[in-house]
Design an enzyme around this catalytic site. Sequence first.
Site, PDB file in Angstrom:
ATOM      1  N   ASP A 181     -33.740 129.634 -77.793  1.00  0.00           N
ATOM      2  CA  ASP A 181     -35.376 128.811 -77.666  1.00  0.00           C
ATOM      3  C   ASP A 181     -36.288 130.398 -77.239  1.00  0.00           C
ATOM      4  OD1 ASP A 181     -35.009 128.208 -75.948  1.00  0.00           O
ATOM      5  OD2 ASP A 181     -36.122 125.911 -76.222  1.00  0.00           O
ATOM      6  N   SER A 182     -35.367 131.455 -76.325  1.00  0.00           N
ATOM      7  CA  SER A 182     -36.424 132.047 -75.846  1.00  0.00           C
ATOM      8  C   SER A 182     -36.606 133.013 -76.607  1.00  0.00           C
ATOM      9  CB  SER A 182     -35.254 132.958 -75.041  1.00  0.00           C
ATOM     10  OG  SER A 182     -34.284 133.023 -75.498  1.00  0.00           O
ATOM     11  N   ASP A 218     -29.405 126.693 -79.573  1.00  0.00           N
ATOM     12  CA  ASP A 218     -30.492 125.914 -79.317  1.00  0.00           C
ATOM     13  C   ASP A 218     -31.803 124.680 -79.863  1.00  0.00           C
ATOM     14  OD1 ASP A 218     -30.825 126.752 -76.205  1.00  0.00           O
ATOM     15  OD2 ASP A 218     -32.196 127.849 -76.330  1.00  0.00           O
ATOM     16  N   LYS A 241     -27.081 123.682 -77.813  1.00  0.00           N
ATOM     17  CA  LYS A 241     -27.024 123.450 -77.226  1.00  0.00           C
ATOM     18  C   LYS A 241     -28.588 123.229 -76.811  1.00  0.00           C
ATOM     19  CE  LYS A 241     -28.606 127.274 -74.636  1.00  0.00           C
ATOM     20  NZ  LYS A 241     -30.165 127.021 -73.843  1.00  0.00           N
ATOM     21  N   GLU A 247     -28.573 127.483 -65.161  1.00  0.00           N
ATOM     22  CA  GLU A 247     -29.062 128.688 -64.651  1.00  0.00           C
ATOM     23  C   GLU A 247     -30.245 128.811 -63.659  1.00  0.00           C
ATOM     24  OE1 GLU A 247     -32.139 129.111 -68.499  1.00  0.00           O
ATOM     25  OE2 GLU A 247     -32.902 130.307 -67.084  1.00  0.00           O
TER      26      GLU A 247
END
Length: 279
Positions: free
Chosen positions: A49-50, A88, A118, A186
């Site tokens: 989703d970045s 995502d 994810k 992360e």
Amino acid sequence: MSATAPKSAPMPEDIRARKGRLPLVSLTAYTTPMADLMDGICDFVLVGDSVGMVLHGLSSTLDVTMEMMILHGQAVRRGLKSSMLVIDMPFGSYEEGPQRAFRNAARLMTATGAGAVKLEGGTVMAETIHFLTQRGIPVMAHIGLTPQSIHTLGGYKVQGRGAAADQLLADARAVTEAGAFAVVLEKVPETLANQITQAVEIPTIGIGASAQCDGQILVVDDMLGLFTAFKAKFVKRFAHLGDDARAAIEAYAAEVQDRRFPGPEHVFADTAPAKGQKA
Ligand code: KIV
């Protein structure tokens, strides 16, 4: 099978079986040409989703929609033959409860052909991960810095320092027990990343979590030097394509203004060329 036949894409079980073996390689992708470049090199490719920040200029991932994920997921699917596609789940599509998460995960997988979804969250998402994995949806978990929770985390900070380490370890154990086949860590300190990697039976995929993890992931535009809005400590630029692109655009502008482009080789003649000759 011929020696040149593309290898088939790994399944979630193949990714899981890589625990403690050759480190897993992964990157994000959002378009067909980029997916094509990394196909067969990456074990899995994430439509993260970045995409909202990297391609759409959004200030966080919170405004990314199911429709955006599906569109980019379909584009990436067309570029992959030998790498697994993971997609995502966007903010708001799964947190409310397992049933809603199932509906949206199934939609993402059927619309894009992704092999897994994810989602962000540890202990709090364990029930949902269990529900999905029991119903045919492979789940990659994501703990540590979870960008969809940026407002409650108070910024893009390192997670799991000091007393918070125990919670992160508990999160990793919870998603493993719930059935996740891998977990992204992360922005986690190296010692804790190592502790988690030793403690769980599924591969840990690090982003800002050191080489102690069972694999690594980066945002492709970051590592290629294409997305230069900010540079995180954990990003290594393996190329400087943004600088190259800017120089090329400036060279193009100069040639257009000097009338050096288009040159004679780019221009069409008044009459069609004879058969066998170039246009
Ligand atoms: O959205 C994303 O790109 C991610 C990272 C783990 C790379 O979730």
